[in-house]
Write an enzyme that holds these catalytic residues in place. Structure first.
Site, short mmCIF file in Angstrom:
data_model
loop_
_atom_site.label_atom_id
_atom_site.label_comp_id
_atom_site.label_asym_id
_atom_site.label_seq_id
_atom_site.Cartn_x
_atom_site.Cartn_y
_atom_site.Cartn_z
N LYS A 148 0.84 -1.17 0.00
CA LYS A 148 0.00 0.00 0.00
C LYS A 148 0.89 1.24 0.00
CE LYS A 148 -1.82 1.92 3.80
NZ LYS A 148 -1.06 2.71 4.76
N HIS A 178 -1.10 -5.17 5.55
CA HIS A 178 -0.41 -5.96 6.58
C HIS A 178 -1.32 -6.27 7.77
CE1 HIS A 178 0.42 -2.11 8.61
NE2 HIS A 178 0.70 -2.80 9.68
N GLU A 216 -2.95 5.22 17.71
CA GLU A 216 -1.48 5.19 17.72
C GLU A 216 -0.97 6.31 18.62
OE1 GLU A 216 0.38 3.93 13.82
OE2 GLU A 216 -1.25 5.19 13.14
N HIS A 240 -6.83 -0.48 6.29
CA HIS A 240 -6.76 -1.33 7.49
C HIS A 240 -8.11 -1.42 8.23
CE1 HIS A 240 -2.61 -1.19 6.58
NE2 HIS A 240 -2.29 -0.11 7.26
N LYS A 331 -3.48 9.51 15.13
CA LYS A 331 -2.08 9.58 15.55
C LYS A 331 -2.00 10.40 16.84
CE LYS A 331 -0.16 8.14 11.51
NZ LYS A 331 0.42 6.81 11.48
C1 BG6 Z 1 0.59 1.89 7.97
C2 BG6 Z 1 0.32 3.36 7.98
O1 BG6 Z 1 -0.03 1.27 6.88
O2 BG6 Z 1 0.12 1.31 9.18
C3 BG6 Z 1 0.96 4.03 9.17
O3 BG6 Z 1 0.82 3.95 6.79
C4 BG6 Z 1 0.54 3.33 10.45
O4 BG6 Z 1 0.63 5.41 9.24
C5 BG6 Z 1 0.74 1.83 10.34
O5 BG6 Z 1 1.31 3.86 11.50
C6 BG6 Z 1 0.14 1.11 11.54
O6 BG6 Z 1 0.53 -0.23 11.53
P1 BG6 Z 1 0.71 -1.06 12.89
O7 BG6 Z 1 1.00 -2.43 12.43
O8 BG6 Z 1 1.83 -0.42 13.63
O9 BG6 Z 1 -0.59 -0.93 13.63
#
Ligand code: BG6
Length: 484
Positions: A148, A178, A216, A240, A331
């Site tokens: 992505k 992911h 986050e 996501h 964030k």
């Molecule tokens: C990414 C985003 O796809 O996923 C990021 O671009 C984000 O901004 C991240 O921080 C979060 O992934 P995880 O696995 O840390 O929850």
């Protein structure tokens, strides 16, 4: 403990963007981990490809550092590093030009699985896919993996799909989200479809609402330029959170196989109702206690890009009519926590005295940190004093319940092995990505209008803007604490 790891077939994995950040942090350490537990066979090869001039030795040093950074000083695990480095090779390749392609072709073997992993920006997808086909490096069995962001709107996603499909069949294309590789996300499917307990309750008759939170604690540090063009909607919600929503809301697939699972997910996206702006709270974090603000990183002090979104989403079908899904991501929030909370309706008739601060039954699937499942239940408050009720959580943290085996492998480890196995179940299909953009585009278009309301400020380290609280409050509901 008897290892349950099943080795995959030998493979040649060409990693474009091999010197980039994602390769350093996730892909290469992930491969090492799979090697260390003997899932990646010793005769597999990872061929780094990037514009940077570098020797294979130089690349191995670079990867050794990446692995050490990821593993720390676990000497036992690091014993496997020298043998892993032997599997690595490197070729400088000019993705947009002619340089390096012949050398790359010379390194590829016949009769092993061949995969091309494009850990590069989307503008390189088409040119690389085209070059692989034109130069005969892509065989009918090879796989191509893309990261992505898969486009920034419907039109660009369609163009990327067209570019990829000009060189590869859909069943060769692996679009990564992911989140689908996270252990608990897959556990959501196990929970729903391997137990008979939940399915009778999994509908609007019994479920009051669903809360999906991906909070986050980090800000956009260092990624401001990309992020400011993207915002939380494109960066997190369209992909996501959408995936989490689909897996929670979808009908039981007839089998756990790529077409069956992805067909059901697409149906959920098609069933989403348009979201009015009044059902969305947007926010942008601002400094608190001398910290930094979003705009310190955005490159534009007047940026109107959101770093937080909360929204009420309705899935317009029989199962979910009357049960909203509240999505929230941002964030610089108080804690890093991702969870799906299924909040059940109250009993139709209460025979006990009214309980103060009753929150009711909730099944919470925790993605991170400490992955696990919690079921909030009402019980009798122990001891004398009559029939007073209280709420407790039945808590199953996987690491505790399953011991060593509860250790979740990183999402990338799982997904890369699925590419080699040729299993597309946990990857996004082209029509699925397009459907998600089709839903997101009209919302983004509203925010881009001249008279659009800018995102509301919220304090860094807090739980988002006031509007987000109001979104639930006006429905007589409230968010779960972020990390509480
Ligand atoms: C990414 C985003 O796809 O996923 C990021 O671009 C984000 O901004 C991240 O921080 C979060 O992934 P995880 O696995 O840390 O929850």
């Amino acid at each position: 403990m008897v290892s349950r790891v099943i080795p995959v077939e030998p493979f040649d994995l060409v990693l474009f963007g091999a010197t980039g950040d994602l390769a350093y942090r996730k892909i290469l350490p992930g491969l090492f981990h799979r090697f260390q537990v003997e899932q990646m066979p010793a005769d597999a090869r990872v061929i780094g490809a990037a514009r940077t001039e570098m020797t294979t030795e130089g690349f191995r040093d670079h990867v050794a550092q990446a692995v050490r950074d990821a593993v720390g000083d676990d000497t036992e695990v690091l014993k496997a590093l020298p043998a892993f480095l032997e599997c690595l090779d490197y070729v400088p390749v000019d993705a947009m030009g002619d340089g390096g392609w012949d050398d790359l072709g010379d390194k590829l073997r016949d009769n092993v699985v061949r995969a091309f992993y494009l850990s590069v920006g989307p503008r390189f997808f088409g040119p690389i896919a085209g070059a692989l086909a034109k130069r005969g490096l892509a065989t009918p069995e090879s796989r191509i993996v893309v990261e992505k962001p898969f486009g920034h709107d419907l039109a660009s996603a369609k163009a990327l799909n067209a570019d990829l499909r000009a060189a590869f069949r859909e069943d060769q294309i692996y679009r990564i989200d992911h989140y689908l590789g996270k252990e608990t996300v897959q556990n959501l499917m196990a929970l729903r479809f391997a137990n008979s307990l939940w399915e009778p309750l999994w509908n609007s008759t019994h479920i009051d609402h669903v809360q999906i939170t991906v909070a986050e604690s980090l800000g956009v540090e260092g990624r401001g330029e990309y992020y400011d063009q993207s915002g939380a909607m494109r960066d997190m919600v369209q992909n996501h959170l959408m995936q989490l929503l689909c897996l929670t809301a979808m009908e039981p697939p007839s089998k756990f196989a790529p077409t069956a699972v992805r067909d059901e997910k697409v149906k959920v996206i098609h069933a989403l109702e348009p979201v009015p702006l009044s059902d969305i709270a947007r926010g942008q974090y601002r400094a608190r206690d001398g910290g930094d603000s979003y705009t310190d990183h955005a490159g534009d002090p007047r940026s109107n890009t959101e770093s937080f979104i909360a929204m009420k989403v309705k899935v317009g079908n029989w199962r979910w009519a009357g049960t909203p899904f509240y999505l929230r991501t941002g964030k610089k929030l108080r804690n890093r926590v991702s969870e799906i909370a299924i909040v059940f309706r109250d009993p139709p008739h209460m025979i006990f005295p009214k309980m103060e601060h009753r929150r009711g039954n909730a099944l919470v699937i925790r993605l991170q940190p400490d992955e696990g499942i919690t079921l909030r239940t009402t019980i009798k408050d122990p001891g004398p004093g009559g029939m007073r009720l209280t709420e407790v959580s039945l808590d199953m943290t996987f690491a505790e319940a399953l011991g060593e085996e509860g250790r979740a492998q990183d999402a990338y480890e799982r997904l890369i092995m699925d590419v080699i196995r040729g299993n597309q179940t946990l990857f996004m299909r082209g029509d699925e990505v397009e459907a998600a953009w089709e839903w997101a585009d009209p919302i983004i278009a509203e925010w881009q209008k001249e008279d659009a309301r800018p995102p509301s400020p919220y304090d860094a380290g807090g739980s988002g803007p006031e509007d987000s609280l109001m979104l639930l409050h006006r429905d007589g509901r409230r968010w779960r604490e972020i990390g509480g």
